[in-house]
Design an enzyme around this catalytic site. Sequence first.
Site, PDB file in Angstrom:
ATOM      1  CD  GLU A 366      -3.112   0.964   2.143  1.00  0.00           C
ATOM      2  OE1 GLU A 366      -4.050   0.207   1.846  1.00  0.00           O
ATOM      3  OE2 GLU A 366      -3.040   1.578   3.229  1.00  0.00           O
ATOM      4  CG  HIS A 397       5.145 -29.107   5.325  1.00  0.00           C
ATOM      5  ND1 HIS A 397       5.724 -30.337   5.113  1.00  0.00           N
ATOM      6  CD2 HIS A 397       5.642 -28.648   6.508  1.00  0.00           C
ATOM      7  CE1 HIS A 397       6.533 -30.620   6.128  1.00  0.00           C
ATOM      8  NE2 HIS A 397       6.503 -29.615   6.986  1.00  0.00           N
ATOM      9  CE  LYS A 521     -11.100   3.154   2.081  1.00  0.00           C
ATOM     10  NZ  LYS A 521     -10.639   4.123   3.099  1.00  0.00           N
TER      11      LYS A 521
END
Length: 570
Positions: A366, A397, A521
């Site tokens: 960001e 893994h 937004k």
Amino acid sequence: MSGDLRPDQRPAWQALEAHAESMRSAHLRDLFAASTDRFADFSRHTAGLTLDLSKQRWQPETVSLLLDLAREADVPGAIERLLNGERVNRSEDRPALHTALRLPQNASLIVDGGDVVPGVHRELSRMEAMVDKLHAGQWRGATGHAIRDVVNLGVGGSDLGPLMVTHALADYRPPEAQRIRVHFASTMDGSQLADYLSRFQPETTLFILSSKSFTTIDTLSNARTARDWLLSRLVGTGHGVQRDLVMRQHFIGVSASPDKMNEWEIAPANQLEFWDWVGGRYSLWGAIGLPIALITGMANFRALLAGAHAMDRHFQDAPLTDNLPVLLALAGIWNVNFLDIRAHSILPYDGRLAYFASYLEQLEMESNGKSVTHEGKVTSYSTCPVLWGQLGPNAQHAFYQLLHQGTQAVACDFIAPLKRYDDVADTATREHLIEQHRLTLANCFAQSRVLMLGDDAIKAPGVRPSHKRYRGNQPSTTVLLDRLTPDTLGALIALYEHKVFVQATIWDINPFDQWGVELGKQIAGETEQVLTSGDGLEAMDASSRGLIDALWAAEASMRSDEGPASEDGK
């Protein structure tokens, strides 16, 4: 600085490009074979952290050229401007003063004619009073019962930082904090919150609304649901409780917008403030850190601040050649811009740091996920790499197969504490746990070694088949904490904060705005209006129209299913 030249036009950048031609073919195993002093040459220690950069694909000449690049970009001056409160956030014309949140009380920092330190410590004192009241069981809900469950409603920096730190410092929970339980809800779909509301009692539940702007739809949608849940169960149900009492006893607001908190009926006494010069992803050091203080106590919260401040002092005072954030940043610049390594994995080897990779994903991507310079010019060079990661033992893994034998080059950060479990009282349990910690560190050290050496790390004789061969030469950094404590965690977070700033300075981008987030937004709000009213649907693209039609069809189907029950009861 070299006049108005773009970063990639500066002499040091040009010298690094020429140098990289020879270094791209260099293998780490040969660099280690050529020098027995690499660890001493490329490791540094401060504030309880050891930074080992010896497994980066570089040599002393590389670092010298990178330091020249930092000087040409005026990194020393940028550090001073950041810490002195100058307006380094140029697109929003304000300072970026998260470091002021961890200044000691006797410090002073004058910004725009006023000292910001007293206000910071005033809010810390108010936060401490709230923490003490909750820990003592003296914060009562509207029906007189002591608060038991505290739910933090926030998203992004209002969630990731406090969540990461509270998990990391769970061992430091003092006895008085056992009275309450702290939870986090961030998803706007309500899935986290729905689980809590099905299990908690409204009489004993308190909500913290954490939002810098107090307009974030994710947080406010959860907050409205929480408010309606409380009011429907406590007002007019025989308790004799009024709405204003519920709002006063069951909500705390944390925001840079007191007016918005007032509109939302948060009682002034329950409002904690931070300032517009603190970015959300840098805000855990202040009132946004209330959940941290609730779990660890204020003494440990202040120790977290002190550890970060110690790294701030180092960042300001240490020469570039010994400056941990600067060196860590330069390793990233070298990998991204000169070795063409655009992926970066964060790999903590301690379960308490389970959320650290997620925290850094926001902090770095960001902040530095930008492609336009301060002057508004599109960059002609790469900036922030793609970050991802998880706990190292689990990742072994999962995606380590790609690290060892995939086609994509990845730089890795290994993070681990040296000491753990020596304070366990029972002798047998202590020895078992210390052995497990030693096994964890063995895996941590081994993985970075194999990534470096490849097949040369394997002692088995004979020629290995191609599907069992490892190329190695994957660069990595190791950060060792003396011990995971509030102090060293604070220093670790500040190390990465300052790394981001140094890289942004060299790339000539602003790490303190997030216009891409703001656009998301805005468009989401506009789309919600289309979903609700249908107005503007015809202006949408074909894919969006198809998706919206699919939603409307699903909603119509649900409404038809709400009719009278069928004979079989369904």
